[in-house]
Design an enzyme around this catalytic site. Structure first.
Site, PDB file in Angstrom:
ATOM      1  CE  LYS A 204      -1.717   2.449   3.215  1.00  0.00           C
ATOM      2  NZ  LYS A 204      -1.621   3.800   2.538  1.00  0.00           N
ATOM      3  N   GLY A 254       6.999   4.462   8.481  1.00  0.00           N
ATOM      4  CA  GLY A 254       6.141   5.602   8.762  1.00  0.00           C
ATOM      5  C   GLY A 254       6.380   6.104  10.166  1.00  0.00           C
ATOM      6  CB  SER A 255       4.376   8.285  12.346  1.00  0.00           C
ATOM      7  OG  SER A 255       3.165   7.541  12.330  1.00  0.00           O
ATOM      8  CD  GLU A 257       3.738   9.187  16.875  1.00  0.00           C
ATOM      9  OE1 GLU A 257       4.045   9.116  15.643  1.00  0.00           O
ATOM     10  OE2 GLU A 257       4.499   9.661  17.749  1.00  0.00           O
ATOM     11  CB  VAL A 258       1.173   4.711  12.047  1.00  0.00           C
ATOM     12  CG1 VAL A 258       0.570   3.618  11.167  1.00  0.00           C
ATOM     13  CG2 VAL A 258       0.301   5.961  11.988  1.00  0.00           C
ATOM     14  N   GLY A 259       3.350   2.928  13.693  1.00  0.00           N
ATOM     15  CA  GLY A 259       4.108   1.686  13.834  1.00  0.00           C
ATOM     16  C   GLY A 259       3.638   0.873  15.026  1.00  0.00           C
ATOM     17  CD  GLU A 277      13.844   0.600   8.716  1.00  0.00           C
ATOM     18  OE1 GLU A 277      14.581  -0.348   8.450  1.00  0.00           O
ATOM     19  OE2 GLU A 277      14.219   1.603   9.369  1.00  0.00           O
ATOM     20  CB  CYS A 309      12.964   8.649   8.984  1.00  0.00           C
ATOM     21  SG  CYS A 309      13.970   7.783   7.792  1.00  0.00           S
ATOM     22  CD  GLN A 356       3.470  15.783   7.715  1.00  0.00           C
ATOM     23  OE1 GLN A 356       4.486  16.187   8.264  1.00  0.00           O
ATOM     24  NE2 GLN A 356       2.802  14.718   8.118  1.00  0.00           N
ATOM     25  CD  GLU A 406       9.896  12.077  12.691  1.00  0.00           C
ATOM     26  OE1 GLU A 406       8.727  11.658  12.765  1.00  0.00           O
ATOM     27  OE2 GLU A 406      10.827  11.431  12.180  1.00  0.00           O
TER      28      GLU A 406
HETATM   29  N1  LIG Z   1      12.499   4.945   9.411  1.00  0.00           N
HETATM   30  C1  LIG Z   1      12.320   5.183   8.116  1.00  0.00           C
HETATM   31  O1  LIG Z   1      12.954   4.585   7.224  1.00  0.00           O
HETATM   32  C2  LIG Z   1      11.277   6.209   7.700  1.00  0.00           C
HETATM   33  C3  LIG Z   1      11.281   6.628   6.364  1.00  0.00           C
HETATM   34  C4  LIG Z   1      10.333   7.589   5.987  1.00  0.00           C
HETATM   35  C5  LIG Z   1       9.402   8.101   6.892  1.00  0.00           C
HETATM   36  N2  LIG Z   1       9.455   7.671   8.193  1.00  0.00           N
HETATM   37  C6  LIG Z   1       8.535   8.252   9.176  1.00  0.00           C
HETATM   38  O2  LIG Z   1       7.224   8.383   8.608  1.00  0.00           O
HETATM   39  C7  LIG Z   1       6.588   9.556   9.144  1.00  0.00           C
HETATM   40  C8  LIG Z   1       6.074  10.427   8.020  1.00  0.00           C
HETATM   41  O3  LIG Z   1       5.457   9.651   7.030  1.00  0.00           O
HETATM   42  P1  LIG Z   1       3.878   9.505   7.043  1.00  0.00           P
HETATM   43  O4  LIG Z   1       3.248  10.805   7.427  1.00  0.00           O
HETATM   44  O5  LIG Z   1       3.423   8.860   5.778  1.00  0.00           O
HETATM   45  O6  LIG Z   1       3.676   8.460   8.240  1.00  0.00           O
HETATM   46  P2  LIG Z   1       2.326   7.786   8.688  1.00  0.00           P
HETATM   47  O7  LIG Z   1       2.732   6.894   9.782  1.00  0.00           O
HETATM   48  O8  LIG Z   1       1.224   8.739   8.908  1.00  0.00           O
HETATM   49  O9  LIG Z   1       1.883   6.904   7.396  1.00  0.00           O
HETATM   50  C9  LIG Z   1       2.751   5.929   6.893  1.00  0.00           C
HETATM   51  C10 LIG Z   1       1.907   4.886   6.150  1.00  0.00           C
HETATM   52  O10 LIG Z   1       1.058   4.267   7.089  1.00  0.00           O
HETATM   53  C11 LIG Z   1      -0.294   4.317   6.640  1.00  0.00           C
HETATM   54  N3  LIG Z   1      -1.152   4.352   7.816  1.00  0.00           N
HETATM   55  C12 LIG Z   1      -1.580   5.436   8.504  1.00  0.00           C
HETATM   56  N4  LIG Z   1      -2.378   5.057   9.527  1.00  0.00           N
HETATM   57  C13 LIG Z   1      -2.454   3.697   9.485  1.00  0.00           C
HETATM   58  C14 LIG Z   1      -3.121   2.695  10.268  1.00  0.00           C
HETATM   59  N5  LIG Z   1      -3.889   3.021  11.314  1.00  0.00           N
HETATM   60  N6  LIG Z   1      -2.973   1.384   9.924  1.00  0.00           N
HETATM   61  C15 LIG Z   1      -2.207   1.027   8.866  1.00  0.00           C
HETATM   62  N7  LIG Z   1      -1.546   1.926   8.079  1.00  0.00           N
HETATM   63  C16 LIG Z   1      -1.675   3.239   8.398  1.00  0.00           C
HETATM   64  C17 LIG Z   1      -0.341   5.557   5.770  1.00  0.00           C
HETATM   65  O11 LIG Z   1      -1.420   5.492   4.848  1.00  0.00           O
HETATM   66  C18 LIG Z   1       1.000   5.490   5.072  1.00  0.00           C
HETATM   67  O12 LIG Z   1       0.933   4.613   3.957  1.00  0.00           O
HETATM   68  C19 LIG Z   1       7.625  10.276   9.956  1.00  0.00           C
HETATM   69  O13 LIG Z   1       7.445   9.981  11.328  1.00  0.00           O
HETATM   70  C20 LIG Z   1       8.947   9.671   9.482  1.00  0.00           C
HETATM   71  O14 LIG Z   1       9.934   9.731  10.470  1.00  0.00           O
HETATM   72  C21 LIG Z   1      10.364   6.729   8.617  1.00  0.00           C
HETATM   73 CL1  LIG Z   2      14.316   7.024   4.547  1.00  0.00          CL
HETATM   74  C1  LIG Z   2      15.633   7.687   3.595  1.00  0.00           C
HETATM   75  C2  LIG Z   2      15.716   7.377   2.255  1.00  0.00           C
HETATM   76  C3  LIG Z   2      16.762   7.892   1.503  1.00  0.00           C
HETATM   77  C4  LIG Z   2      17.709   8.713   2.107  1.00  0.00           C
HETATM   78  C5  LIG Z   2      18.847   9.230   1.341  1.00  0.00           C
HETATM   79  C6  LIG Z   2      19.281  10.552   1.478  1.00  0.00           C
HETATM   80  C7  LIG Z   2      20.387  10.985   0.728  1.00  0.00           C
HETATM   81  C8  LIG Z   2      21.067  10.120  -0.114  1.00  0.00           C
HETATM   82  N1  LIG Z   2      20.619   8.832  -0.238  1.00  0.00           N
HETATM   83  C9  LIG Z   2      21.090   7.772  -0.983  1.00  0.00           C
HETATM   84  C10 LIG Z   2      20.229   6.710  -0.705  1.00  0.00           C
HETATM   85  C11 LIG Z   2      20.281   5.345  -1.219  1.00  0.00           C
HETATM   86  C12 LIG Z   2      19.337   4.416  -0.800  1.00  0.00           C
HETATM   87  C13 LIG Z   2      19.384   3.120  -1.287  1.00  0.00           C
HETATM   88  C14 LIG Z   2      20.373   2.743  -2.189  1.00  0.00           C
HETATM   89  C15 LIG Z   2      21.322   3.669  -2.588  1.00  0.00           C
HETATM   90  C16 LIG Z   2      21.288   4.963  -2.113  1.00  0.00           C
HETATM   91  N2  LIG Z   2      19.286   7.096   0.170  1.00  0.00           N
HETATM   92  C17 LIG Z   2      19.524   8.387   0.458  1.00  0.00           C
HETATM   93  C18 LIG Z   2      17.611   9.011   3.460  1.00  0.00           C
HETATM   94  C19 LIG Z   2      16.567   8.489   4.209  1.00  0.00           C
END
Ligand SMILES: NC(=O)c1ccc[n+]([C@@H]2O[C@H](COP(=O)([O-])OP(=O)(O)OC[C@H]3O[C@@H](n4cnc5c(N)ncnc54)[C@H](O)[C@@H]3O)[C@@H](O)[C@H]2O)c1
Ligand SMILES: Clc1ccc(-c2cccn3cc(-c4ccccc4)nc23)cc1
Length: 502
Positions: A204, A254-255, A257-259, A277, A309, A356, A406
């Protein structure tokens, strides 16, 4: 939309005559439907949702909205495709690699179009879409293409007249739920290791995002039901994945909280495997080795408008260089070009949406109210748009909201410190533990500080140095498990021990 080179930001130099990649004209968005069994479907409930260009507010297209019934259909297709003896299970391991390479080839063929769509969809500057999101996606696919016929078991020497062979088997149907900040890259971070290990996938994308990959997956030649895409909202389609009794593993980005909701739903349904993640409040510790740290920490703070993130949102600077660090950071920020993300000269685009935007502005206001010193930016670029100025606070105290929460926006918080030990304690005093960085030329110090930082990744004299080969994941409430690298393979495999009497 903010024009490039406006007064409050860097002046856009003339585009050099170098062969700069340029965005392409998008005639129409071809794939906006639910993708199940290699076919495109309309929503079971007859619903669609619009997606908008965050730089202009213009609607891009309407996407078919998946709900529980569509997820059920997708899981049924994925389960059938993954059955022993199915076309997918009969594909040789090396041929799985060829399919992943074929998908990467198609992304290379369409790289300009995909990067243009990524920028239209998210507002991220076009060159970042082209050189980071597309490059990272292609490299991730090729890296896991290389693993498909190298996932080995072991023969174990055991006591008595027994022998044990271990075999790595696919987990089964893997659910994936991904965020809006790196739509294509997160998509490939999920499907590449899953398919490399022989699984099938129901994925999704985040709600505001168009579904770009289905056409490429179809052309690449994956058998029906191997990858199924269900665009929809979190509480409906996402929740249906997390609690589905026929999904064997869920990978979530994602966040935090949702995790937590995902992990709870996974436990209460069928105890499916879970990788998370999540968020970060990432510290950098800067000792007196200056210019590199100013540029790297600022790039880390403002990359993708801070919607990352790994955002370098907390910078701890040794007291003796703090004033100079702040001064140089302000000078560096003035070079940032805010403008049309499709213009290759732009380095700073809009935030993804109004929700946001408002959250970030509220946190910026809280920083001012709680007494942090606003050194640069701190306001919207113009009325009614989603552009926020790159913002620098100094004199930030650990109790402030901008020091703990965050922000997921272009806000850099600068702290000063006297003792190394205190800096480490303050850096670690967070519920998060995703990434961190230390800047010093003293390698003893680099090794001792990096050993003490409680994060899944520590960068030394660099930032955002991610590679397909290196594991990525969080300590504490930044997540569970690892993506990328060889480590991700364990998240998508079950190990079977075959013990036999000899
Ligand atoms: N650790 C990482 O690699 C990483 C990478 C990117 C973003 N993030 C985190 O994601 C957050 C921002 O992204 P976002 O706003 O899309 O996050 P989000 O948690 O709101 O949503 C992430 C995904 O979860 C889905 N979702 C939302 N509520 C849900 C529920 N109750 N059940 C199942 N799925 C649900 C959303 O539709 C979306 O596809 C930030 O906190 C950021 O730190 C983490
Ligand atoms: Cl969640 C997140 C996703 C991407 C980045 C990011 C930031 C800046 C440079 N990059 C390079 C890559 C990368 C990812 C997978 C294979 C090869 C290269 N990825 C990044 C940082 C955080």
């Amino acid at each position: 939309m903010a024009q490039n080179g406006t007064a409050e930001n860097g002046v856009a130099e003339e585009i050099p005559a170098l062969p700069f990649p340029q965005p392409v004209k998008v005639q129409d968005i071809r794939h906006t439907k639910i993708f199940i069994d290699n076919e495109w479907h309309t929503s079971s409930r007859g619903r669609t949702f619009p997606t908008f260009n965050p730089a202009t507010g213009v609607r891009i297209c309407d996407v078919e909205e998946a709900d529980k019934e569509d997820v059920d259909k997708a899981v049924e297709a994925a389960k059938a495709a993954g059955q022993r003896g199915s076309p997918w299970r009969r594909v040789d391991a090396s041929s799985r690699g060829r399919l992943l390479h074929k998908l990467a080839d198609l992304m290379e063929r369409d790289r300009l179009l995909l990067a243009t769509l990524e920028t239209l969809d998210t507002g991220k500057p076009f060159l970042q879409s082209f050189f980071i999101d597309l490059d990272g996606s292609i490299k991730t696919l090729r890296y896991y293409a290389g693993w498909t016929d190298k996932i080995h078991g072991k023969s174990l020497p055991i006591d008595g007249s027994f022998m044990c062979l271990t075999k790595h088997e696919p987990v089964g149907v893997c659910g994936a739920i991904i965020p809006w900040n790196f739509p294509l890259l997160m998509f490939m971070w999920k499907i590449a290791p899953a398919l490399s290990c022989g699984n099938t996938v129901v994925i999704k994308p985040a709600d505001p995002c168009i579904n770009m990959a289905s056409g490429l997956l179809f052309q690449a030649g994956f058998p029906p039901g191997v990858v199924n895409i269900v665009p929809g909202f979190g509480p409906t389609a996402g929740a249906a994945i997390a609690c589905h009794m026929n999904i064997d593993k869920v990978a979530f980005t994602g966040s935090t909280e949702v995790g937590q909701l995902i992990k709870e739903a996974a436990a209460k349904s069928n105890l499916k495997r879970v990788t998370l993640e999540l968020g970060g409040k990432n510290p950098c510790i800067v000792f007196a080795d200056l210019q590199l740290a100013v540029e790297e920490t600022q790039k880390g703070a403002f990359y993708n408008q801070g919607q990352c993130c790994t955002a370098a949102s907390r910078v701890f600077v040794e007291e003796s260089i703090h004033e100079e660090f702040v001064r140089r950071s302000i000078e560096n920020a003035k070079k940032i070009v805010i403008g049309d993300p499709l213009d290759p000269r732009t380095s700073h685009g809009p935030q993804i949406d109004r929700q946001q935007f408002d959250k970030i502005m509220d946190l910026i206001e809280s920083g001012k109210k709680e007494g942090a010193k606003l050194e640069y930016g701190g306001a919207a670029v113009e009325e009614k748009s989603l552009f926020i100025q790159p913002t620098i606070f100094s004199g930030v105290k650990d109790h402030m909201r901008i020091a703990k929460e965050e922000i997921f926006g272009p806000v850099q918080c600068i702290f000063s410190f006297k003792s190394q030990q205190k800096a480490i304690e303050r850096a670690n005093s967070s519920q998060y533990g995703l990434v961190s960085a230390v800047f010093t030329t003293n390698m003893d110090r680099a090794l001792s500080v990096s050993a003490a930082l409680e994060t899944g990744t520590v960068w030394i004299n660099c930032y955002n140095a991610l590679h397909a080969q290196t594991p990525f994941g969080g300590y504490k409430m930044s997540g569970n498990g690892r993506e990328l690298g060889e480590y991700a393979l364990a998240e998508y495999s079950e190990v079977k021990a075959k013990n036999t009497k000899t």
